[in-house]
Write an enzyme that holds these catalytic residues in place. Structure first.
Site, PDB file in Angstrom:
ATOM      1  N   ASN A 151      40.182  32.916  51.356  1.00  0.00           N
ATOM      2  CA  ASN A 151      39.983  31.510  51.749  1.00  0.00           C
ATOM      3  C   ASN A 151      41.280  30.718  51.931  1.00  0.00           C
ATOM      4  O   ASN A 151      41.323  29.769  52.690  1.00  0.00           O
ATOM      5  CB  ASN A 151      39.031  30.798  50.777  1.00  0.00           C
ATOM      6  CG  ASN A 151      39.530  30.806  49.355  1.00  0.00           C
ATOM      7  OD1 ASN A 151      40.323  31.662  48.963  1.00  0.00           O
ATOM      8  ND2 ASN A 151      39.070  29.854  48.574  1.00  0.00           N
ATOM      9  N   GLU A 249      41.433  33.493  38.180  1.00  0.00           N
ATOM     10  CA  GLU A 249      41.243  32.255  38.945  1.00  0.00           C
ATOM     11  C   GLU A 249      39.934  32.418  39.710  1.00  0.00           C
ATOM     12  O   GLU A 249      39.916  32.965  40.814  1.00  0.00           O
ATOM     13  CB  GLU A 249      42.447  32.128  39.889  1.00  0.00           C
ATOM     14  CG  GLU A 249      42.435  30.930  40.776  1.00  0.00           C
ATOM     15  CD  GLU A 249      42.319  29.696  39.971  1.00  0.00           C
ATOM     16  OE1 GLU A 249      41.371  28.949  40.214  1.00  0.00           O
ATOM     17  OE2 GLU A 249      43.166  29.500  39.069  1.00  0.00           O
ATOM     18  N   CYS A 283      37.569  27.082  46.265  1.00  0.00           N
ATOM     19  CA  CYS A 283      37.016  27.249  44.909  1.00  0.00           C
ATOM     20  C   CYS A 283      36.794  25.904  44.220  1.00  0.00           C
ATOM     21  O   CYS A 283      35.905  25.784  43.385  1.00  0.00           O
ATOM     22  CB  CYS A 283      37.894  28.168  44.072  1.00  0.00           C
ATOM     23  SG  CYS A 283      39.601  27.641  43.994  1.00  0.00           S
ATOM     24  N   GLU A 457      47.793  28.649  37.365  1.00  0.00           N
ATOM     25  CA  GLU A 457      48.772  28.942  38.413  1.00  0.00           C
ATOM     26  C   GLU A 457      49.384  27.607  38.779  1.00  0.00           C
ATOM     27  O   GLU A 457      48.690  26.600  38.854  1.00  0.00           O
ATOM     28  CB  GLU A 457      48.067  29.540  39.624  1.00  0.00           C
ATOM     29  CG  GLU A 457      47.299  30.782  39.275  1.00  0.00           C
ATOM     30  CD  GLU A 457      46.967  31.602  40.484  1.00  0.00           C
ATOM     31  OE1 GLU A 457      46.243  31.106  41.354  1.00  0.00           O
ATOM     32  OE2 GLU A 457      47.444  32.746  40.566  1.00  0.00           O
TER      33      GLU A 457
HETATM   34  P1  NAD Z   1      33.621  38.851  46.919  1.00  0.00           P
HETATM   35  O1  NAD Z   1      33.554  38.541  45.482  1.00  0.00           O
HETATM   36  O2  NAD Z   1      32.997  40.110  47.411  1.00  0.00           O
HETATM   37  O3  NAD Z   1      35.150  38.931  47.363  1.00  0.00           O
HETATM   38  C1  NAD Z   1      36.108  37.948  47.017  1.00  0.00           C
HETATM   39  C2  NAD Z   1      37.481  38.615  47.125  1.00  0.00           C
HETATM   40  O4  NAD Z   1      37.638  39.548  46.066  1.00  0.00           O
HETATM   41  C3  NAD Z   1      37.669  39.393  48.431  1.00  0.00           C
HETATM   42  O5  NAD Z   1      38.863  39.015  49.038  1.00  0.00           O
HETATM   43  C4  NAD Z   1      37.710  40.858  48.021  1.00  0.00           C
HETATM   44  O6  NAD Z   1      38.679  41.603  48.713  1.00  0.00           O
HETATM   45  C5  NAD Z   1      38.091  40.807  46.558  1.00  0.00           C
HETATM   46  N1  NAD Z   1      37.393  41.866  45.799  1.00  0.00           N
HETATM   47  C6  NAD Z   1      36.065  42.141  45.827  1.00  0.00           C
HETATM   48  N2  NAD Z   1      35.790  43.175  44.997  1.00  0.00           N
HETATM   49  C7  NAD Z   1      36.974  43.568  44.463  1.00  0.00           C
HETATM   50  C8  NAD Z   1      37.353  44.572  43.526  1.00  0.00           C
HETATM   51  N3  NAD Z   1      36.441  45.394  42.954  1.00  0.00           N
HETATM   52  N4  NAD Z   1      38.664  44.717  43.228  1.00  0.00           N
HETATM   53  C9  NAD Z   1      39.588  43.892  43.770  1.00  0.00           C
HETATM   54  N5  NAD Z   1      39.294  42.907  44.621  1.00  0.00           N
HETATM   55  C10 NAD Z   1      37.997  42.737  44.975  1.00  0.00           C
HETATM   56  O7  NAD Z   1      32.977  37.626  47.680  1.00  0.00           O
HETATM   57  P2  NAD Z   1      33.021  37.105  49.188  1.00  0.00           P
HETATM   58  O8  NAD Z   1      31.659  37.218  49.809  1.00  0.00           O
HETATM   59  O9  NAD Z   1      34.173  37.629  49.962  1.00  0.00           O
HETATM   60  O10 NAD Z   1      33.319  35.587  48.913  1.00  0.00           O
HETATM   61  C11 NAD Z   1      32.365  34.734  48.379  1.00  0.00           C
HETATM   62  C12 NAD Z   1      32.498  34.534  46.901  1.00  0.00           C
HETATM   63  O11 NAD Z   1      33.851  34.683  46.504  1.00  0.00           O
HETATM   64  C13 NAD Z   1      32.103  33.121  46.557  1.00  0.00           C
HETATM   65  O12 NAD Z   1      30.883  33.137  45.913  1.00  0.00           O
HETATM   66  C14 NAD Z   1      33.219  32.591  45.689  1.00  0.00           C
HETATM   67  O13 NAD Z   1      32.804  32.462  44.356  1.00  0.00           O
HETATM   68  C15 NAD Z   1      34.239  33.659  45.653  1.00  0.00           C
HETATM   69  N6  NAD Z   1      35.571  33.226  46.050  1.00  0.00           N
HETATM   70  C16 NAD Z   1      36.301  32.517  45.166  1.00  0.00           C
HETATM   71  C17 NAD Z   1      37.563  32.113  45.495  1.00  0.00           C
HETATM   72  C18 NAD Z   1      38.419  31.334  44.546  1.00  0.00           C
HETATM   73  O14 NAD Z   1      39.401  30.772  44.981  1.00  0.00           O
HETATM   74  N7  NAD Z   1      38.131  31.283  43.267  1.00  0.00           N
HETATM   75  C19 NAD Z   1      38.083  32.431  46.725  1.00  0.00           C
HETATM   76  C20 NAD Z   1      37.306  33.157  47.641  1.00  0.00           C
HETATM   77  C21 NAD Z   1      36.059  33.582  47.268  1.00  0.00           C
END
Ligand code: NAD
Length: 476
Positions: A151, A249, A283, A457
């Site tokens: 994001n 985070e 987030c 952070e």
């Molecule tokens: P997701 O949880 O599948 O992925 C989020 C990120 O985590 C991706 O970039 C992915 O590459 C990484 N990831 C996923 N599984 C991983 C693993 N086993 N090991 C290492 N990295 C891994 O979700 P999504 O559909 O891509 O995004 C939506 C969700 O992600 C939302 O519900 C939101 O909560 C969360 N999100 C949070 C933030 C934040 O800044 N806290 C940012 C982006 C997404």
């Protein structure tokens, strides 16, 4: 031109040793931007060995020389600013103005960490007896592994990489496979600025496989993750096996509390701008709107008129204020949340469906009279949907704000000092903004409590996350 997609291992930009790759898409058009190489297990092992070796070299440099490298990387990125910002929009979808803002803040973060790295202090503790010297040291924690979401393709990366480097750590980072170009541009700037080979490694692949392999190595001493709560919990379990220290985070579900004494139209304007920034994929996005009964109608009218002024389109086009979602999978999530809320009695005031055009566009959506039983009041939406409800008393709204396991950000609109004092005490959140939605600048700590994670952070706390405390007693 879009960034050339490569891994960075031991100072070399290159393809993966097994030749695997995946396409990277522009979410506004569906166009394929490039083929992203995947790192094989052998590539990951090479990155681990390189990070171990480089750690000894990099931590041995002075803080001043590390700062000079980080400063040079900032200047390289400033020289390439427009090109990197355009690629950020192409791969992530946010409007170009937002990409420029993000990249500017990312450069600021690198610069800030570089400078702050010169101010890592230990302390002397007076001894209980003569002839003893007691020193508390702050040393780099060791090689770092980091995983970040899509994001904020620039900001998420530099918060980890610049913090680690400024503290004297080496780092292996796996940015999101959906937004690799911006991350690679940052890696190129760091390499050209003079980080030693292996001090920064950048890998891509199947996320679960990459993180499992890196966490099973005894080399990393720190894991830093930005992403969802379930993935954060999973990574902590992997890290526990090797006693790797974590910073998490994670997601939130930020309440917005609008009280009757404030400027309601101004609150609606600020809250809507915060809500639809990056199409709600933030987030700390405001995600649960609670408005005091007496001003509920006025707030909703003002909020909806802000939504009607949004200009949806390809982030590269002039005047666009909201782009697409990162991918179609997020559209299905939005649809599910909206349909569930409506089935539970919510009024759909705007949006509620995919836009009929190429790309992953979802209409900015407003739901009113949404009960706390609706899924959207419990699951982080991470998209352009605003659920609104009214409240009767301060006690009620604080209880509803604190109801969920999340505790990342919270927002309040009021001018009442006594009420603000109460909110500061009682709202369970890592970040609280009163009369704005600004909760993040390089010099302040950013992070959540409860299931939203731990560790900060930014700020001196962000640097502390990459340090370890040691004690030395000398007897003469
Ligand atoms: P997701 O949880 O599948 O992925 C989020 C990120 O985590 C991706 O970039 C992915 O590459 C990484 N990831 C996923 N599984 C991983 C693993 N086993 N090991 C290492 N990295 C891994 O979700 P999504 O559909 O891509 O995004 C939506 C969700 O992600 C939302 O519900 C939101 O909560 C969360 N999100 C949070 C933030 C934040 O800044 N806290 C940012 C982006 C997404």
């Amino acid at each position: 031109m879009y960034e050339k997609l490569e891994l960075l291992i031991n100072g070399q930009f290159r393809q993966g040793s097994e030749g695997k790759s995946e396409p990277v898409y522009n979410p506004a058009t569906g166009e394929v931007l490039g083929a992203l190489p995947h790192a094989s297990k052998a590539d990951l092992d090479e990155a681990l060995a390189a990070s171990e070796k480089a750690y000894k070299i990099w931590r041995g440099q002075t803080a001043l020389s590390r700062q000079k490298v980080l400063e040079k990387a900032c200047r390289i990125l400033e020289d390439r600013f427009d090109e990197v910002a355009e690629n950020l929009t192409k791969e992530m979808g946010k409007p170009l103005a937002e990409s420029k803002l993000e990249l500017g803040v990312a450069i600021d973060v690198i610069r800030w960490y570089g400078e702050e790295g010169k101010r890592i202090y230990g302390r002397t503790v007076l001894p209980r007896m003569a002839g003893i010297a007691q020193t508390v040291r702050k040393d780099p924690v060791g090689p770092v592994i980091a995983f970040v979401a899509w994001n904020f393709p620039a900001l998420n990366v530099v918060r980890k990489v610049a913090g680690a480097l400024a503290a004297g750590c080496s780092v292996i980072i796996k940015p999101s496979e959906e937004t690799p170009g911006t991350a690679i541009a940052i890696a190129r700037a760091l390499v050209e600025a003079g980080v030693p080979d292996g001090a920064v490694n950048m890998v891509f692949g199947v996320p679960a496989e990459v993180s499992e392999h890196l966490c099973s190595s005894p080399i990393p001493r720190k894991l830093s993750f930005t992403g969802s709560v379930p993935v954060g919990i999973h990574l902590q379990k992997l890290a526990a096996e090797n006693m790797i220290k974590c910073t998490m985070e994670l997601g939130g579900h930020s309440p917005v509390m609008v009280f009757e004494d404030g400027d309601i139209e101004k609150a609606a304007k600020i809250a809507a701008a915060g809500k639809y920034r990056n199409a709600g994929q933030v987030c700390v996005s405001p995600t649960r709107f609670f408005v005091q009964k007496s001003v509920h109608g006025k707030f909703v009218d003002a909020f909806v008129s802000e939504v009607d002024n949004l200009n949806i389109g390809d982030g590269m086009d002039d005047g666009v204020t909201m782009g697409p979602l990162i991918a179609d999978r997020r559209i299905d999530v939005m649809d599910g949340l909206v349909q569930d809320a409506v089935a539970q009695g919510a009024n759909l005031l705007r949006g509620g469906s995919r836009l009929n055009r190429p790309g992953s566009f979802y209409a900015p959506t407003v739901l009113d009279n949404v009960s706390d039983d609706a899924r959207i009041m419990n699951d982080e939406p991470f998209g352009p949907v605003a659920p609104i409800d009214s409240f009767a008393s301060v006690d009620e709204v604080i209880a509803r704000a604190n109801r969920l396991p999340f505790g990342l950000a919270a927002y309040a609109f009021t001018e009442d000092p006594a009420l603000i004092a109460r909110l500061k005490e009682d709202v369970e959140t890592g970040l609280l903004a009163v009369n704005s939605t600004v909760v993040s600048v390089p010099e302040t700590p950013f992070g959540g409590i409860k299931h939203s994670g731990y560790g900060s952070e930014g700020g001196i706390e962000g640097l502390e996350a990459f340090l370890t405390t040691r004690f030395v007693s000398e007897t003469y």
